[in-house]
Write an enzyme that holds these catalytic residues in place. Structure first.
Site, short mmCIF file in Angstrom:
data_model
loop_
_atom_site.label_atom_id
_atom_site.label_comp_id
_atom_site.label_asym_id
_atom_site.label_seq_id
_atom_site.Cartn_x
_atom_site.Cartn_y
_atom_site.Cartn_z
CB THR A 27 -0.91 0.06 1.24
OG1 THR A 27 -0.09 0.31 2.39
CG2 THR A 27 -1.67 -1.23 1.44
CB ILE A 93 7.50 -0.31 8.65
CG1 ILE A 93 6.88 -1.09 9.83
CG2 ILE A 93 7.17 1.17 8.71
CD1 ILE A 93 5.36 -1.15 9.84
CE LYS A 94 5.46 0.43 -0.29
NZ LYS A 94 4.47 0.92 -1.24
CB ILE A 95 11.06 3.64 5.64
CG1 ILE A 95 10.36 3.12 6.89
CG2 ILE A 95 11.90 4.87 5.95
CD1 ILE A 95 11.31 2.69 7.99
#
Ligand code: E4P
Length: 227
Positions: A27, A93-95
């Site tokens: 997402t 976790i997208k960073i």
């Protein structure tokens, strides 16, 4: 190569999972916006769906959730990541792949929180993700090719560099922003671990005009065979 659905819409997630079997979800803030739900509701609903499908577990069905893009220090990023990852063991976790993002990724992976360094547009950035021990790295394909670049060399070089240093498979390469069946095929040939795309792209990738034409030719032959 695994297929992830790039969406935060539950109806699309269900349809893809039930009809052709996706292996995970990615997402981003734009997908959350199009879900029409507040951020925590959208990701909470995905976590609930995972539970109902029996997909709960750390390695089973990863869902990449992006932190608030306003955050720009490692401290802010790690705090947000801890909060989001406490919602579901499936969340990765997208960073963004910035200097602060790489530092945050390194700290989080040491704590056992899985990360996805995103918005990667060069082999050099992908090297930083590998060095930091990210769980995923997301080189964007579509944005570059929309701008006229041919990404085959770019993906192949990331795969080769990762193989050179034993990172291949440890930091899994997600070919992101994939827009066409040809780009899916290019990623498979290059050896990316995962491809993430929207529902329409996967639907299109199962069709070919000649298949439809061939069915018509064979239907005519069937109907005109001597009875
Ligand atoms: C990937 O993880 C991203 O969510 C995504 O592919 C971003 O690009 P797009 O929304 O332009 O496809």
């Amino acid at each position: 190569m695994k297929f992830y659905l790039d969406s935060a819409k539950l109806d699309e997630i269900r349809e893809a999972y039930e009809t052709f079997g996706i292996d995970g979800i990615t997402t981003n803030p734009r997908h959350i916006q199009s879900s029409g739900k507040p951020f925590l509701t959208a990701i909470g609903d995905i976590a609930d769906w995972i539970g109902k499908e029996g997909l709960e577990g750390k390695e089973v069905f990863p869902v990449s959730v992006e932190i608030n893009p306003h955050l720009d220090t490692p401290e802010e990023m790690t705090a947000a990541a801890r909060e989001i990852s406490s919602i579901s063991p499936n969340f990765v976790i997208k960073i963004p792949c910035t200097p602060a993002g790489v530092t945050a990724c390194r700290l989080l992976e040491k704590e056992g929180i899985r990360t996805n360094l995103t918005l990667v547009f060069s082999v050099s950035q992908a090297l930083w993700a590998g060095r930091a021990g990210a769980y995923f790295v997301s080189p964007f394909i579509g944005w570059k090719e929309d701008g006229g670049e041919d990404c085959r060399g770019y993906i192949r070089d990331i795969v080769t560099a990762y193989k050179n240093y034993g990172w291949y498979g440890r930091t899994q390469i997600i070919a992101a922003a994939v827009r066409s069946p040809k780009q899916i095929a290019d990623c498979a040939v290059a050896g990316t671990d995962i491809v993430t795309a929207g529902l329409a792209v996967f639907k299109e990738a199962r069709n070919h005009a000649y298949t439809a034409q061939g069915i018509q030719i064979f239907t005519d032959a069937w109907d005109n065979t001597v009875k």
